[in-house]
Design a protein around this motif. Structure first.
Motif, PDB file in Angstrom:
ATOM      1  N   LEU A 136      -9.697   5.652  19.335  1.00 19.12           N
ATOM      2  CA  LEU A 136      -9.180   6.628  20.299  1.00 19.12           C
ATOM      3  C   LEU A 136      -9.283   8.046  19.733  1.00 19.12           C
ATOM      4  CD1 LEU A 136      -7.034   6.671  23.037  1.00 19.12           C
ATOM      5  CD2 LEU A 136      -5.829   7.833  21.230  1.00 19.12           C
ATOM      6  N   LEU A 137      -8.788   8.241  18.524  1.00 18.07           N
ATOM      7  CA  LEU A 137      -8.823   9.586  17.921  1.00 18.07           C
ATOM      8  C   LEU A 137     -10.251  10.030  17.636  1.00 18.07           C
ATOM      9  CD1 LEU A 137      -5.726   9.455  15.558  1.00 18.07           C
ATOM     10  CD2 LEU A 137      -6.003  10.825  17.637  1.00 18.07           C
ATOM     11  N   ASP A 138     -11.090   9.089  17.286  1.00 20.99           N
ATOM     12  CA  ASP A 138     -12.502   9.385  17.051  1.00 20.99           C
ATOM     13  C   ASP A 138     -13.135   9.982  18.310  1.00 20.99           C
ATOM     14  OD1 ASP A 138     -14.669   9.083  15.045  1.00 20.99           O
ATOM     15  OD2 ASP A 138     -15.577   7.883  16.642  1.00 20.99           O
ATOM     16  N   SER A 139     -12.730   9.482  19.472  1.00 21.84           N
ATOM     17  CA  SER A 139     -13.296   9.973  20.733  1.00 21.84           C
ATOM     18  C   SER A 139     -12.680  11.311  21.165  1.00 21.84           C
ATOM     19  CB  SER A 139     -13.101   8.936  21.837  1.00 21.84           C
ATOM     20  OG  SER A 139     -11.746   8.869  22.226  1.00 21.84           O
ATOM     21  N   LEU A 140     -11.488  11.636  20.667  1.00 21.59           N
ATOM     22  CA  LEU A 140     -10.790  12.858  21.090  1.00 21.59           C
ATOM     23  C   LEU A 140     -11.000  14.042  20.151  1.00 21.59           C
ATOM     24  CD1 LEU A 140      -7.237  11.482  22.050  1.00 21.59           C
ATOM     25  CD2 LEU A 140      -9.115  12.042  23.609  1.00 21.59           C
ATOM     26  N   SER A 141     -11.217  13.756  18.861  1.00 25.75           N
ATOM     27  CA  SER A 141     -11.121  14.826  17.868  1.00 25.75           C
ATOM     28  C   SER A 141     -12.198  14.752  16.790  1.00 25.75           C
ATOM     29  CB  SER A 141      -9.729  14.747  17.222  1.00 25.75           C
ATOM     30  OG  SER A 141      -9.639  15.585  16.102  1.00 25.75           O
ATOM     31  N   PRO A 142     -13.208  15.632  16.873  1.00 25.33           N
ATOM     32  CA  PRO A 142     -14.222  15.690  15.804  1.00 25.33           C
ATOM     33  C   PRO A 142     -13.603  15.998  14.437  1.00 25.33           C
ATOM     34  CG  PRO A 142     -14.936  16.944  17.724  1.00 25.33           C
ATOM     35  CD  PRO A 142     -13.511  16.539  17.971  1.00 25.33           C
ATOM     36  N   ALA A 143     -12.555  16.818  14.399  1.00 23.33           N
ATOM     37  CA  ALA A 143     -11.900  17.156  13.129  1.00 23.33           C
ATOM     38  C   ALA A 143     -11.227  15.918  12.532  1.00 23.33           C
ATOM     39  CB  ALA A 143     -10.879  18.269  13.328  1.00 23.33           C
ATOM     40  N   ASP A 155      -0.237   5.379   9.884  1.00 23.24           N
ATOM     41  CA  ASP A 155      -1.615   5.092   9.494  1.00 23.24           C
ATOM     42  C   ASP A 155      -2.534   6.311   9.553  1.00 23.24           C
ATOM     43  OD1 ASP A 155      -2.563   2.777   8.433  1.00 23.24           O
ATOM     44  OD2 ASP A 155      -3.560   2.122  10.267  1.00 23.24           O
ATOM     45  N   VAL A 156      -2.353   7.165  10.540  1.00 28.49           N
ATOM     46  CA  VAL A 156      -3.321   8.254  10.765  1.00 28.49           C
ATOM     47  C   VAL A 156      -2.720   9.660  10.754  1.00 28.49           C
ATOM     48  CG1 VAL A 156      -4.971   6.824  12.023  1.00 28.49           C
ATOM     49  CG2 VAL A 156      -3.156   7.982  13.276  1.00 28.49           C
ATOM     50  N   LEU A 157      -1.438   9.760  10.423  1.00 27.56           N
ATOM     51  CA  LEU A 157      -0.761  11.065  10.433  1.00 27.56           C
ATOM     52  C   LEU A 157      -1.487  12.101   9.573  1.00 27.56           C
ATOM     53  CD1 LEU A 157       1.665  12.601  11.533  1.00 27.56           C
ATOM     54  CD2 LEU A 157       3.000  11.786   9.596  1.00 27.56           C
ATOM     55  N   PHE A 158      -2.063  11.671   8.447  1.00 24.73           N
ATOM     56  CA  PHE A 158      -2.756  12.583   7.536  1.00 24.73           C
ATOM     57  C   PHE A 158      -3.967  13.266   8.183  1.00 24.73           C
ATOM     58  CE2 PHE A 158      -5.301   8.812   7.153  1.00 24.73           C
ATOM     59  CZ  PHE A 158      -6.576   9.284   6.909  1.00 24.73           C
ATOM     60  N   ALA A 159      -4.501  12.682   9.250  1.00 27.35           N
ATOM     61  CA  ALA A 159      -5.753  13.177   9.819  1.00 27.35           C
ATOM     62  C   ALA A 159      -5.574  13.947  11.137  1.00 27.35           C
ATOM     63  CB  ALA A 159      -6.718  12.009  10.031  1.00 27.35           C
ATOM     64  N   VAL A 160      -4.314  14.158  11.532  1.00 30.31           N
ATOM     65  CA  VAL A 160      -4.032  14.928  12.750  1.00 30.31           C
ATOM     66  C   VAL A 160      -3.039  16.043  12.405  1.00 30.31           C
ATOM     67  CG1 VAL A 160      -4.472  13.012  14.343  1.00 30.31           C
ATOM     68  CG2 VAL A 160      -2.164  13.359  13.471  1.00 30.31           C
ATOM     69  N   ARG A 161      -2.855  16.977  13.326  1.00 31.43           N
ATOM     70  CA  ARG A 161      -1.913  18.067  13.085  1.00 31.43           C
ATOM     71  C   ARG A 161      -0.472  17.572  13.172  1.00 31.43           C
ATOM     72  NH1 ARG A 161      -2.016  23.337  12.701  1.00 31.43           N
ATOM     73  NH2 ARG A 161      -4.236  23.471  13.102  1.00 31.43           N
ATOM     74  N   ASN A 162      -0.180  16.743  14.182  1.00 27.68           N
ATOM     75  CA  ASN A 162       1.172  16.224  14.374  1.00 27.68           C
ATOM     76  C   ASN A 162       1.096  14.928  15.170  1.00 27.68           C
ATOM     77  OD1 ASN A 162       3.936  16.005  14.426  1.00 27.68           O
ATOM     78  ND2 ASN A 162       4.287  17.713  15.812  1.00 27.68           N
ATOM     79  N   MET A 163       1.988  14.000  14.872  1.00 25.53           N
ATOM     80  CA  MET A 163       1.998  12.732  15.589  1.00 25.53           C
ATOM     81  C   MET A 163       3.352  12.074  15.396  1.00 25.53           C
ATOM     82  SD  MET A 163      -0.870   9.778  15.244  1.00 25.53           S
ATOM     83  CE  MET A 163      -1.189   8.630  16.566  1.00 25.53           C
ATOM     84  N   GLU A 199     -13.881  13.865  10.867  1.00 25.80           N
ATOM     85  CA  GLU A 199     -14.293  14.442   9.575  1.00 25.80           C
ATOM     86  C   GLU A 199     -13.261  14.166   8.483  1.00 25.80           C
ATOM     87  OE1 GLU A 199     -15.281  18.820   7.677  1.00 25.80           O
ATOM     88  OE2 GLU A 199     -15.408  18.562   9.848  1.00 25.80           O
ATOM     89  N   VAL A 200     -11.988  14.421   8.771  1.00 29.68           N
ATOM     90  CA  VAL A 200     -10.925  14.207   7.783  1.00 29.68           C
ATOM     91  C   VAL A 200     -10.831  12.736   7.401  1.00 29.68           C
ATOM     92  CG1 VAL A 200      -8.403  14.280   7.431  1.00 29.68           C
ATOM     93  CG2 VAL A 200      -9.581  16.226   8.466  1.00 29.68           C
ATOM     94  N   PHE A 201     -10.885  11.862   8.421  1.00 33.43           N
ATOM     95  CA  PHE A 201     -10.789  10.431   8.165  1.00 33.43           C
ATOM     96  C   PHE A 201     -11.987   9.958   7.337  1.00 33.43           C
ATOM     97  CE2 PHE A 201     -10.761   5.893   9.010  1.00 33.43           C
ATOM     98  CZ  PHE A 201      -9.415   5.599   8.954  1.00 33.43           C
ATOM     99  N   GLY A 202     -13.172  10.428   7.698  1.00 35.29           N
ATOM    100  CA  GLY A 202     -14.386  10.072   6.957  1.00 35.29           C
ATOM    101  C   GLY A 202     -14.317  10.516   5.512  1.00 35.29           C
ATOM    102  N   ASN A 203     -13.831  11.743   5.277  1.00 29.71           N
ATOM    103  CA  ASN A 203     -13.702  12.256   3.908  1.00 29.71           C
ATOM    104  C   ASN A 203     -12.696  11.437   3.100  1.00 29.71           C
ATOM    105  OD1 ASN A 203     -15.616  14.245   4.273  1.00 29.71           O
ATOM    106  ND2 ASN A 203     -14.115  15.813   4.832  1.00 29.71           N
ATOM    107  N   ALA A 204     -11.586  11.064   3.722  1.00 32.66           N
ATOM    108  CA  ALA A 204     -10.575  10.251   3.039  1.00 32.66           C
ATOM    109  C   ALA A 204     -11.170   8.899   2.648  1.00 32.66           C
ATOM    110  CB  ALA A 204      -9.354  10.060   3.938  1.00 32.66           C
ATOM    111  N   LEU A 205     -11.973   8.354   3.539  1.00 31.95           N
ATOM    112  CA  LEU A 205     -12.629   7.074   3.278  1.00 31.95           C
ATOM    113  C   LEU A 205     -13.588   7.196   2.090  1.00 31.95           C
ATOM    114  CD1 LEU A 205     -12.171   4.464   4.806  1.00 31.95           C
ATOM    115  CD2 LEU A 205     -14.184   4.963   6.185  1.00 31.95           C
ATOM    116  N   GLU A 260      -0.942  15.620  18.357  1.00 31.49           N
ATOM    117  CA  GLU A 260      -1.631  16.901  18.439  1.00 31.49           C
ATOM    118  C   GLU A 260      -2.770  16.841  17.432  1.00 31.49           C
ATOM    119  OE1 GLU A 260      -0.932  21.733  18.030  1.00 31.49           O
ATOM    120  OE2 GLU A 260       0.769  20.382  17.774  1.00 31.49           O
ATOM    121  N   THR A 261      -3.991  17.000  17.939  1.00 30.01           N
ATOM    122  CA  THR A 261      -5.161  16.928  17.068  1.00 30.01           C
ATOM    123  C   THR A 261      -5.269  18.205  16.241  1.00 30.01           C
ATOM    124  OG1 THR A 261      -6.634  17.913  18.701  1.00 30.01           O
ATOM    125  CG2 THR A 261      -6.395  15.498  18.749  1.00 30.01           C
ATOM    126  N   ARG A 262      -6.159  18.182  15.277  1.00 28.37           N
ATOM    127  CA  ARG A 262      -6.390  19.380  14.454  1.00 28.37           C
ATOM    128  C   ARG A 262      -6.978  20.523  15.277  1.00 28.37           C
ATOM    129  NH1 ARG A 262      -6.569  18.793   8.595  1.00 28.37           N
ATOM    130  NH2 ARG A 262      -5.374  16.928   8.148  1.00 28.37           N
TER     131      ARG A 262
END
Length: 140
Positions: A111-118, A44-52, A121-127, A70-72
């Motif tokens: 969870l990722l929203d609280s850990l990673s500003p990047a 679901d969220v692999l596109f928005a993080v560096r690795n998962m 941003e990526v998730f918001g742009n995709a949306l 691993e976050t961006r």
């Protein structure tokens, strides 16, 4: 007297619980495996993080799975996935730290929203891109 979080009278009558074959036989093998749930979370969220990826080192069971992310920003976390939700259990891959008392999140997004500003941003742009595509579709 046992305390409960939910008043059964507040539940809707048509929960679909009876029809859902995944839960028909609680003792059997139909119960949802957390590893499958974890794989879905990753996809679901692999596109928005560096690795998962789902941990192959830590034990997965019917009621728990571990996900490395691993976050961006290049921060590494080990997440625990249970019926209660997701939470950080260590600040590195394939680790758990019993002293770490982090809150549960209902969704991987929160969870990722609280850990990673990047991530945010990526998730918001995709949306936004998806919404633009839907808008174009509806106009044609």
């Amino acid at each position: 007297r046992m305390e409960t979080d939910c008043n059964p009278m507040e539940l809707p009558n048509n929960t679909g619980f009876e029809e859902d074959s995944d839960y028909r036989d609680f003792e059997g093998t139909d119960v949802k495996d957390m590893r499958l749930e974890a794989e879905a979370v990753v996809n679901d969220v692999l596109f928005a993080v560096r690795n998962m990826f789902v941990s192959k080192t830590l034990p997965c069971a019917e009621d728990v799975a571990y996900i490395n992310v691993e976050t961006r920003e290049r921060n590494r976390y080990c997440l625990e996935l249970t019926e209660a939700g997701l939470r950080v259990v260590a600040y590195d891959f394939d680790q758990t730290d019993d002293k770490l008392q982090t809150p549960y999140h209902e969704t991987v997004y929160s969870l990722l929203d609280s850990l990673s500003p990047a991530y945010r941003e990526v998730f918001g742009n995709a949306l936004l891109q998806r919404l633009e595509a839907l808008k174009k579709e509806s106009q044609s």
